[in-house]
Design a protein around this motif. Structure first.
Motif, mmCIF file in Angstrom:
data_model
loop_
_atom_site.group_PDB
_atom_site.id
_atom_site.type_symbol
_atom_site.label_atom_id
_atom_site.label_comp_id
_atom_site.label_asym_id
_atom_site.label_seq_id
_atom_site.Cartn_x
_atom_site.Cartn_y
_atom_site.Cartn_z
ATOM 1 N N LEU A 226 0.822 -1.211 0.000
ATOM 2 C CA LEU A 226 0.000 0.000 0.000
ATOM 3 C C LEU A 226 0.859 1.265 0.000
ATOM 4 O O LEU A 226 0.476 2.282 -0.561
ATOM 5 C CB LEU A 226 -0.917 -0.002 1.219
ATOM 6 N N ALA A 227 2.033 1.191 0.636
ATOM 7 C CA ALA A 227 2.875 2.380 0.719
ATOM 8 C C ALA A 227 3.362 2.794 -0.670
ATOM 9 O O ALA A 227 3.698 3.954 -0.894
ATOM 10 C CB ALA A 227 4.045 2.130 1.650
ATOM 11 N N LEU B 145 1.585 2.681 -3.416
ATOM 12 C CA LEU B 145 0.508 3.146 -4.282
ATOM 13 C C LEU B 145 0.234 4.619 -4.014
ATOM 14 O O LEU B 145 0.521 5.135 -2.941
ATOM 15 C CB LEU B 145 -0.770 2.361 -4.012
ATOM 16 N N SER B 146 -0.326 5.281 -5.013
ATOM 17 C CA SER B 146 -0.744 6.656 -4.785
ATOM 18 C C SER B 146 -2.173 6.823 -5.269
ATOM 19 O O SER B 146 -2.485 6.542 -6.412
ATOM 20 C CB SER B 146 0.163 7.615 -5.535
ATOM 21 N N LEU B 147 -3.023 7.263 -4.364
ATOM 22 C CA LEU B 147 -4.434 7.440 -4.715
ATOM 23 C C LEU B 147 -4.607 8.454 -5.838
ATOM 24 O O LEU B 147 -5.584 8.415 -6.567
ATOM 25 C CB LEU B 147 -5.216 7.910 -3.496
ATOM 26 N N LEU B 148 -3.630 9.356 -5.967
ATOM 27 C CA LEU B 148 -3.769 10.381 -7.001
ATOM 28 C C LEU B 148 -3.666 9.778 -8.396
ATOM 29 O O LEU B 148 -4.041 10.404 -9.383
ATOM 30 C CB LEU B 148 -2.722 11.469 -6.806
ATOM 31 N N ARG C 140 -7.589 5.234 -11.181
ATOM 32 C CA ARG C 140 -8.501 5.195 -12.338
ATOM 33 C C ARG C 140 -8.000 6.013 -13.514
ATOM 34 O O ARG C 140 -8.774 6.679 -14.191
ATOM 35 C CB ARG C 140 -9.885 5.712 -11.945
ATOM 36 N N GLN D 56 -7.548 2.040 -6.721
ATOM 37 C CA GLN D 56 -6.607 2.351 -5.650
ATOM 38 C C GLN D 56 -5.302 2.932 -6.196
ATOM 39 O O GLN D 56 -4.361 3.141 -5.452
ATOM 40 C CB GLN D 56 -6.295 1.079 -4.849
ATOM 41 N N VAL E 224 -10.206 -8.455 -0.976
ATOM 42 C CA VAL E 224 -9.986 -7.410 -1.985
ATOM 43 C C VAL E 224 -8.555 -6.906 -2.013
ATOM 44 O O VAL E 224 -8.108 -6.360 -3.012
ATOM 45 C CB VAL E 224 -10.883 -6.174 -1.770
ATOM 46 N N THR E 225 -7.858 -7.053 -0.895
ATOM 47 C CA THR E 225 -6.508 -6.508 -0.868
ATOM 48 C C THR E 225 -5.510 -7.413 -1.563
ATOM 49 O O THR E 225 -4.364 -7.048 -1.772
ATOM 50 C CB THR E 225 -6.066 -6.289 0.582
ATOM 51 N N ILE F 260 -11.596 -8.075 -11.928
ATOM 52 C CA ILE F 260 -12.741 -7.906 -12.824
ATOM 53 C C ILE F 260 -13.928 -7.358 -12.050
ATOM 54 O O ILE F 260 -14.602 -6.422 -12.470
ATOM 55 C CB ILE F 260 -13.104 -9.258 -13.471
ATOM 56 N N GLN G 114 -9.007 0.823 2.062
ATOM 57 C CA GLN G 114 -7.709 0.660 1.413
ATOM 58 C C GLN G 114 -6.988 1.989 1.300
ATOM 59 O O GLN G 114 -5.763 2.059 1.426
ATOM 60 C CB GLN G 114 -7.891 0.043 0.027
ATOM 61 N N GLN H 126 -3.161 3.163 2.681
ATOM 62 C CA GLN H 126 -2.123 3.941 1.997
ATOM 63 C C GLN H 126 -1.685 5.139 2.818
ATOM 64 O O GLN H 126 -0.507 5.446 2.939
ATOM 65 C CB GLN H 126 -2.651 4.453 0.654
ATOM 66 N N ALA I 58 0.343 4.262 5.850
ATOM 67 C CA ALA I 58 1.695 3.860 5.464
ATOM 68 C C ALA I 58 2.598 5.084 5.321
ATOM 69 O O ALA I 58 3.764 5.066 5.712
ATOM 70 C CB ALA I 58 1.652 3.073 4.157
#
Lengths: 293, 528, 324
Positions: free
Chosen positions: A49-50, A52-55, A58, A78, A238-239, A247, B383, B387, B390
Motif C-alpha cells: 500500500l505504501a 501506491l498513490s491514490l492520485l 482510475r 486504488q 480485496v486486498t 474484474i 484501502q 495507503q 503507510a
C-alpha cells in the motif's frame, strides 16, 4: 506408433502437428513464466500500500503516474498499475489452479485406486460418496464451502479441492478397476507380491494418462471457479486481488467508460483458460481418441 | 414544544392548487432494496421503512433533514418526567374508510414487541411502559424513566389499523396477513395493489389521504439490487427514477443531458475506531510480534492516526466527489452536532513526529478491518486509509471483508483498529453518542455499540444529563459539549460523511432529496 | 428385490440425516446472524431477548433436534429476513429458475445440435473449424465474464435489452411466466444466452463426435452407394442415432444447470433460487440456507436412489454385488 522412438517423443511428435495446440502451449508456458517472474518484472508491487498513490487512481492506459513510468493498461481505483496487478493476479490464479488441481489429484487418485484395489465395503462406500458428489454441481459446493470456510487462500483451495477431487477419484477408479481385472494383476495378487508393488507398479501408471487429461481440464476449471467465487465476493480478500477480484472491482466503472479496470484482467483470464483447455484437448485426443466429447 | 397543525393547512392548500392538475400518472422507481415484508413492524431496516411510509404513516414525522414534525400526532408535550401526551390528528381515514383513533396507536405500540424480527423495532418503543387512552384523540405514554427523545423514537412508529391487523398480530400470522394485503391497511398516501418479495411493489393513490391526494395515480417500486443494472434501466427509460447512484457513475451522469441528478448528504459517517482495551489484539511491532502495551491508548498515537488521514483526497479521489470531509461522527447540522469544531488537518509529518514522541519512531504494524459490502465505498476508503497510514509510518494490513464475518468478529472484540459507517438514523445525538461514546453500561442501557472500551467519565456525565434533559436548548448544548470532548479524545475518528445521489429522466419530476435516503413518492412532484 | 429397495431406502435416509447435520453445523459455523441483523444501537437486554426469541440461545444440539423435528412435519422454519415460511419462499422462486434453465438448455440444444452435426459432417470446412473454435471458447470463458460482456454490449452500449430483472409475467397453470410477454422475453434473452453458452459448447461437441462416428459406419456408406440424398441420410441415420445420447445429456444437464444458474442469476438480478441462496449467504439468513441445501441434497439423493433401484430391477447382478 513408430518404431524406435520413445513414447514421449512420439507423443510430442503428434502434438506439434496441431499448430493451434502448439501456440496454446506456448501461451501457457509464457503465462507460467510471467506468473513466476511477476515480482521481478512487474513495475510495482500491487499489494504494497505504501507504494501506491491514490492520485493515480482510475487513470486510463498510457498515464504516467507518481512512479514516473507509464501505466500501459491504466490503473485501478486504488491507483494500482494494472499491468502489475494482472501479473500478480495471474500468479495467484495459476497458483490456486495448480495447488487445487494437485491436491485434488492426490486425494482423488488415492481414494479411487484404493477403492479399486481393496474392493468390498470400502469400495462401495467411497464410490457412492463420489458418485453422489459428482451429481452435485461443483460450483454450488464450492460456493457453500467458500462461504463456510471464510476468505483466504487456504480456505479457497480447500473449497476447490472438495469440489473437484471426485472427478479424479472417478477417473482413477475406472482405470484402476479395468486394470485390476486383467489376468496379470489377478495372478500377481495370488502371489506373495506386496500390495504396494501392485498399486505403484501397475495400477498407478495405468491410471496416469486419463488422470493427466482430467487434471488439465480441472486446473482450468479451478481457475475459472476461483475467479467466479472472487467475483461473487466469496473468494480472496480485496486486498489480494486475483483476476476475478480485479474484474469484479472494475465492473462498477464500466458504465462510466473506464473499461480498462475490468476488461484487461478479463482478457488475461480468458486467454489463460482457453490456452490451458486447448492444450488439454490435444492431450486428450492423443491419449484416447475415443474420449472425444 | 407545541406544534401547530400548519402542515395540514399547507397540504390542503397544495392539494387545492394541484388537485385539478393531479393527472393520472405513473411513477416507476428503481430502488436498490425493497421491503422484506409488508408488515411495517417486522424490520427496522431503512429500505423497509422507506417502502412502509408509502402505505402507512408514523406517529411523528421526520422531515427532509430529519427534523421532527407532526405526523399522525398533531402535537405532543411532556406532562411530567415519565409521561408524554400525544394529541392525535382528527379526521384521518384508513384505506378501508375507518377512522384513525387512539386505539390504533395503542395497538401498534403493543404489537411491535410481539411481531418484530431480528432487525428489531423494539429499540423505538423500549422506553414505553404503558399506553393510556385518554380520549379517542389523546394518548398518554408512560415511560420507564425520563425519556426526552421519545418523540424522536416515534418517527419509526408506524400506525396500523387495529381492526384490520388484529387477526394478524402473532409471529406466525403477521407476514401472511400483511403480504396478502388483508392487514396492509394504513393511513398513508398510497394503497397496496401488489407486492412480491424482491420484485415489484405496486401502489395506487389513496384519494382521502389527510395531506391531500398524491400527484401520482400509480407508483411502482421495482427492486433492482445491482447498481449498474438499475442505472441502465433508467437510461433505457424503463424507470423514471433510481436511488443510490454509485460514485463511479455519478461524474459521468452529470454530463448526460438526458439525466438529472439529486444529491443529499446521508446520515452515514465513516469512522475509524481505535481500541482502548489493555491489551489489545492485532497490534504488532515491526518484526510482527504483538505489542505488549496498547499504543492506541496514547493520545499522541491517536492524533497521529487522525493527522495521517487526507479527507479531501478520500472525497475527491476515492469517492469521486460523493461525500464531505467529516469533523465529527454525526453529519453537520444534526441535533447535537457541534458547529464550532474545526476541520481536521492532514499532516503526515506531524503524525510521524507524534509517533516518535510516543516511542514509535519507526511506527508499528496494525491489522485494519472494515466491511467490503455494506456501504458504498467502504472497501475503497479502507484501502485508502491503509495507503495514508503507510505514509505516516503505520503499516496497516488492510482487511476489507464481508460484513457476515466482520460484525460477529467485531462484536467478540477480535479487532483493534477498524472502520465502519454509522448512520444517525434518528437525526439526533442521543442515538449516536449514547450508543458509540458512552461507557458500555448494561443497567443504563448505554454504550451498546461501544466496542472499543472507550470511556471518559466527563462524556458519560454529559450524556446522562442530556438524555434526561427535556429542554431542547439545554439538551442540545449538553450533546455539543460531549461531542467536542469525544472528538478531542480521538478514539472515534471521523473520516467522511457519505452522500447519496438519485437520478431521474430529465424533465420528468422534481424532488427534494432526503437525508435518510428515503425515496417517498408522495413528496415527488411531476415537473412542469 | 423388495429387501434391496428397503435397504437402499434406509441408506438414503441415513445419508440425509448425516447431510442435514453437516449442513446445520456448517451453516452455524459461518457466523452469528444476530450480530448482523440486530440494529447496532440495541442494548444488551434487547439483544438477549431477540436471540432467545429465535431460539439461538439454546445449545446447538437442541437447536438441531428441534429443527429436525419440525422438518419431519414439513416445517423448515421461517426466513429471518422475510418472516415467511422458507418453503414458500423457495417454491415461489422455483418457476423463475426453471424458466431460465429450460430456456437455456432448450436453446443450447436447438442451436448446438445442428451446428455440431454440420461440424461433424464436413469436418474440414472452414465453417466447421469456426464452430469448433467457438465451442472451445464456450467451454473456457467463465460464465460471469460472458454475463458482464453481454450486459456491457447489449444493455449499456447498445441499449437494446434490459440489464437485469425479470420483467412482466403472465399467469399460466398457476404460476407466473415471463416468456409469454414481449417485455418478459426481452428480460429473459440475455440471461438465457449467458447460461446457454456452456451447454451450447457441450452440445456441439456431442453432436459432432456422434456424427463423425456414424458417417464412417457402413450404414452410411451403403446409403450413399444406394444414391440416397445427403439430407435424407442426415435426417434418417445421423439424427436418429445421435438423438439418444443427446436426450440423455439434455436430462442430466437440466439438473446441473439449475445450480449453475447461481452465477447468471446473480449477475442479471434474476429473481430465482440461485439469487436467493447467494442473498441468504450474504445476509446470514440461516433457515433459508439450511433448507435450500437440504432440499438440494434430498433431490440428488432421491435421483441416486431411483437410479439404483431401477438398475437393480434391470440387472440382478448389481443387487447381489452390492448387498454382499
Amino acid at each position: 506408433m513408430s518404431g524406435g522412438a520413445s513414447p514421449l517423443a512420439t507423443f510430442w511428435g503428434n502434438f506439434v502437428e496441431n499448430r493451434v495446440a502448439v501456440v496454446a502451449l506456448a501461451v501457457v508456458v509464457a503465462i507460467l513464466v510471467l506468473a513466476v517472474a511477476a515480482p521481478l518484472i512487474a513495475p510495482q508491487d500491487p499489494y504494497d500500500l505504501a507504494g501506491l498513490s491514490l492520485l493515480d487512481a482510475r487513470r486510463g492506459p498510457g498515464h504516467v503516474g507518481a512512479g514516473g513510468y507509464v501505466h500501459w493498461l491504466g490503473t485501478d481505483a486504488q491507483g494500482r498499475d494494472l499491468v502489475s496487478a494482472i501479473l500478480y493476479g495471474l500468479r495467484i490464479s495459476v497458483q490456486m489452479g495448480l495447488l487445487a488441481g494437485m491436491f485434488a489429484l492426490i486425494i482423488g487418485a488415492s481414494l479411487g485406486i484404493t477403492a479399486a484395489y481393496l474392493g468390498g465395503r470400502l469400495e462401495s462406500l467411497v464410490m457412492r460418496v463420489v458418485d453422489l458428489q459428482l451429481s452435485f454441481p461443483a460450483i454450488l459446493l464450492a460456493l457453500v464451502l467458500a462461504a463456510l470456510l471464510g476468505q483466504g487462500k487456504g480456505q479457497l483451495i480447500a473449497a476447490l479441492v472438495a469440489a473437484q477431487y471426485a472427478y479424479f477419484a472417478r477417473t482413477a477408479y475406472g482405470a484402476a478397476t479395468a486394470e485390476r481385472r486383467k489376468d496379470y494383476i489377478e495372478a500377481a495378487a495370488a502371489t506373495p507380491l506386496s500390495g504396494r508393488r501392485i498399486v505403484f507398479r501397475h495400477l498407478l501408471p495405468n491410471c496416469m494418462p486419463p488422470l493427466i487429461v482430467v487434471a488439465t481440464v480441472q486446473i482450468a476449471n479451478a481457475i475459472a471457479l476461483e475467479a467466479t467465487l472472487s467475483f461473487l465476493g466469496l473468494g480472496l480478500p480485496v486486498t489480494e486481488p486475483s483476476l476475478g477480484m480485479l474484474i469484479s472491482n472494475g465492473f462498477p466503472y464500466m458504465m462510466s467508460g473506464r473499461y480498462w479496470i475490468s476488461v484487461y484482467p478479463g482478457i488475461a483470464l480468458v486467454v489463460l483458460i482457453v490456452a490451458i483447455n486447448l492444450v488439454g484437448d490435444q492431450i486428450r485426443d492423443q491419449i484416447n481418441p475415443r474420449l472425444r466429447r | 414544544m407545541r406544534f401547530k397543525a400548519l402542515s395540514t393547512v399547507a397540504a390542503a392548500a397544495l392539494a387545492a392548487v394541484l388537485g385539478a392538475g393531479a393527472v393520472a400518472q405513473t411513477l416507476t422507481v428503481g430502488v436498490r432494496g425493497g421491503p422484506e415484508s409488508l408488515d411495517p413492524h417486522y424490520s427496522a431496516l431503512g429500505t423497509h421503512a422507506d417502502a412502509a411510509k408509502h402505505i402507512f404513516d408514523t406517529l411523528v414525522w421526520s422531515g427532509d433533514d430529519l427534523q421532527i414534525e407532526p405526523g399522525l400526532a398533531e402535537s405532543w408535550r411532556p406532562l411530567d418526567d415519565t409521561t408524554w401526551e400525544f394529541k392525535l390528528r382528527q379526521g384521518v381515514k384508513f384505506h378501508d374508510g375507518s377512522d384513525f383513533t387512539a386505539e390504533d396507536v395503542k395497538f401498534s405500540i403493543e404489537r411491535i414487541p410481539v411481531v418484530t424480527g431480528p432487525t428489531t423495532l423494539l429499540i423505538y418503543v423500549r422506553r414505553v411502559k404503558e399506553v393510556v387512552i385518554v380520549d379517542p384523540h389523546t394518548v398518554h405514554i408512560k415511560t420507564d424513566g425520563p425519556a426526552a427523545t421519545l418523540p424522536n423514537d416515534f418517527v419509526r412508529l408506524f400506525i396500523v389499523s387495529h381492526q384490520a391487523a388484529k387477526d394478524f398480530s402473532t409471529k406466525e400470522t403477521a407476514a401472511e396477513g400483511f403480504n396478502s394485503g388483508k392487514a396492509a391497511i394504513g393511513t398513508g398516501p398510497f394503497k397496496l395493489v401488489s407486492w412480491e418479495p424482491k420484485g415489484d411493489l405496486v401502489l395506487e393513490r389513496f384519494d382521502a389521504y389527510w395531506r391531500g391526494p398524491a400527484h401520482w395515480q400509480r407508483v411502482v417500486r421495482k427492486e433492482m439490487p445491482n447498481d449498474s443494472a438499475r442505472l441502465a434501466a433508467l437510461k433505457a427509460g424503463q424507470v423514471d427514477l433510481v436511488n443510490y447512484v454509485s460514485s463511479a457513475d455519478w461524474l459521468s451522469l452529470r454530463n448526460d443531458a438526458r439525466i438529472e441528478t439529486f444529491l443529499a448528504n446521508s446520515v452515514y459517517v465513516m469512522n475509524l475506531q481505535l481500541d482502548q482495551r489493555e491489551p489489545t489484539p492485532r497490534v504488532y511491532d515491526l518484526a510482527g510480534n504483538p505489542l505488549a502495551k496498547n499504543p492506541l491508548r496514547d493520545p499522541r498515537v491517536r492524533e497521529a492516526f487522525d493527522l495521517a488521514i487526507d479527507r479531501q483526497v478520500m472525497v475527491d479521489v476515492v469517492l469521486e466527489g460523493l461525500g464531505r470531509p467529516a469533523n465529527q461522527i454525526m453529519p453537520a447540522g444534526f441535533f447535537g452536532s457541534n458547529p464550532r469544531l474545526p476541520e481536521r488537518q492532514h499532516d503526515p509529518k506531524r503524525a510521524r513526529a507524534l509517533l516518535a514522541e510516543a516511542g514509535y519512531p519507526d511506527g508499528f504494524k496494525i491489522d485494519l478491518f472494515c466491511t467490503a459490502d455494506r456501504l458504498p465505498g467502504d472497501a475503497a476508503i479502507c484501502q485508502g486509509l491503509g495507503q495514508m497510514f503507510a505514509q505516516a509510518g503505520i503499516q496497516a494490513n488492510v482487511n476489507a471483508i464481508t460484513r457476515t464475518v466482520y460484525f460477529p468478529a467485531q462484536a467478540k472484540g477480535e479487532y483493534s483498529v477498524f472502520m465502519n459507517g454509522w448512520g444517525t438514523l434518528t437525526g439526533e445525538a442521543s442515538y449516536t453518542l449514547g450508543s458509540l461514546a458512552h461507557t458500555k453500561d448494561e443497567t443504563l442501557k448505554l454504550g451498546a455499540f461501544n466496542r472499543i472500551a472507550y470511556s471518559n467519565p466527563e462524556v458519560d456525565a454529559l450524556l446522562q444529563a442530556a438524555i434526561k434533559e427535556i429542554d431542547d436548548t439545554k439538551r442540545r448544548a449538553l450533546f455539543e459539549d460531549a461531542m467536542a470532548l469525544i472528538m478531542a479524545d480521538r478514539a472515534l475518528v471521523p473520516i467522511v460523511n457519505l452522500q447519496t445521489v438519485w437520478a431521474a429522466a430529465k424533465g420528468k419530476l422534481k424532488m427534494t432529496p432526503r437525508v435518510d435516503e428515503d425515496t417517498l413518492a408522495y413528496f415527488i412532484r411531476p415537473a412542469g | 428385490m423388495t429387501g434391496f429397495a428397503i435397504q437402499r431406502l434406509l441408506q438414503a435416509i441415513a445419508v440425509m440425516l448425516v447431510m442435514s447435520a453437516i449442513v446445520f453445523l456448517g451453516v452455524y459455523a459461518i457466523g452469528d446472524p444476530m450480530e448482523l441483523l440486530i440494529p447496532p444501537e440495541a442494548p444488551q437486554d434487547i439483544r438477549r431477548e431477540i436471540v432467545a426469541r429465535f431460539g439461538l440461545d439454546r445449545p446447538l444440539w437442541v437447536q438441531y433436534l428441534t429443527f429436525l423435528g419440525n422438518v419431519v412435519q414439513g416445517d423448515f422454519g421461517r426466513s429471518f429476513i422475510y418472516n415467511m415460511p422458507v418453503l414458500d419462499l423457495i417454491l415461489g422462486r422455483l418457476p423463475a429458475t426453471l424458466e431460465l434453465t429450460l430456456a437455456a438448455v432448450l436453446g443450447a440444444t436447438l442451436i448446438g445440435v445442428p451446428l455440431g452435426i454440420y461440424a461433424g459432417y464436413r469436418p474440414d470446412r472452414a465453417g466447421a473449424r469456426i464452430v469448433m473454435a467457438l465451442s472451445i471458447l464456450g467451454f473456457s470463458v467463465p460464465t460471469f465474464w460472458v454475463g458482464l460482456i453481454l450486459i456491457l454490449t447489449f444493455a449499456v452500449s447498445l441499449g437494446w435489452l434490459p440489464a437485469g430483472g425479470r420483467g412482466a409475467t403472465v399467469e399460466l397453470l398457476g404460476t407466473q411466466w415471463s416468456f409469454l410477454t414481449a417485455n418478459g422475453l426481452s428480460h429473459l434473452l440475455l440471461p438465457a444466452l449467458n447460461l446457454a453458452l456452456f451447454k451450447l459448447a457441450m452440445m456441439i461437441r456431442l453432436a459432432r463426435a456422434g456424427t463423425r462416428e456414424i458417417m464412417l459406419t457402413d450404414t452410411v456408406q451403403f446409403a450413399r452407394a444406394a444414391g440416397l440424398a445427403e439430407t435424407t441420410i442426415l435426417r434418417h441415420h445421423v439424427l436418429k442415432l445421435i438423438a439418444i445420447p443427446i436426450v440423455t445429456v439434455f436430462g442430466l444437464e437440466l439438473g446441473s444447470t439449475l445450480a449453475f444458474a447461481v452465477v447468471t442469476e446473480t449477475i442479471f438480478s434474476w429473481p430465482g433460487l440461485g439469487k436467493l441462496i447467494i442473498d441468504s449467504i450474504t445476509n446470514l439468513d440461516r433457515p433459508v440456507m439450511v433448507a435450500y441445501l437440504i432440499l438440494v441434497a434430498l433431490l440428488f439423493v432421491t435421483i441416486n436412489l431411483v437410479v439404483d433401484i431401477l438398475y437393480a430391477a434391470l440387472d440382478p447382478r448389481v443387487r447381489r454385488g452390492r448387498t454382499a
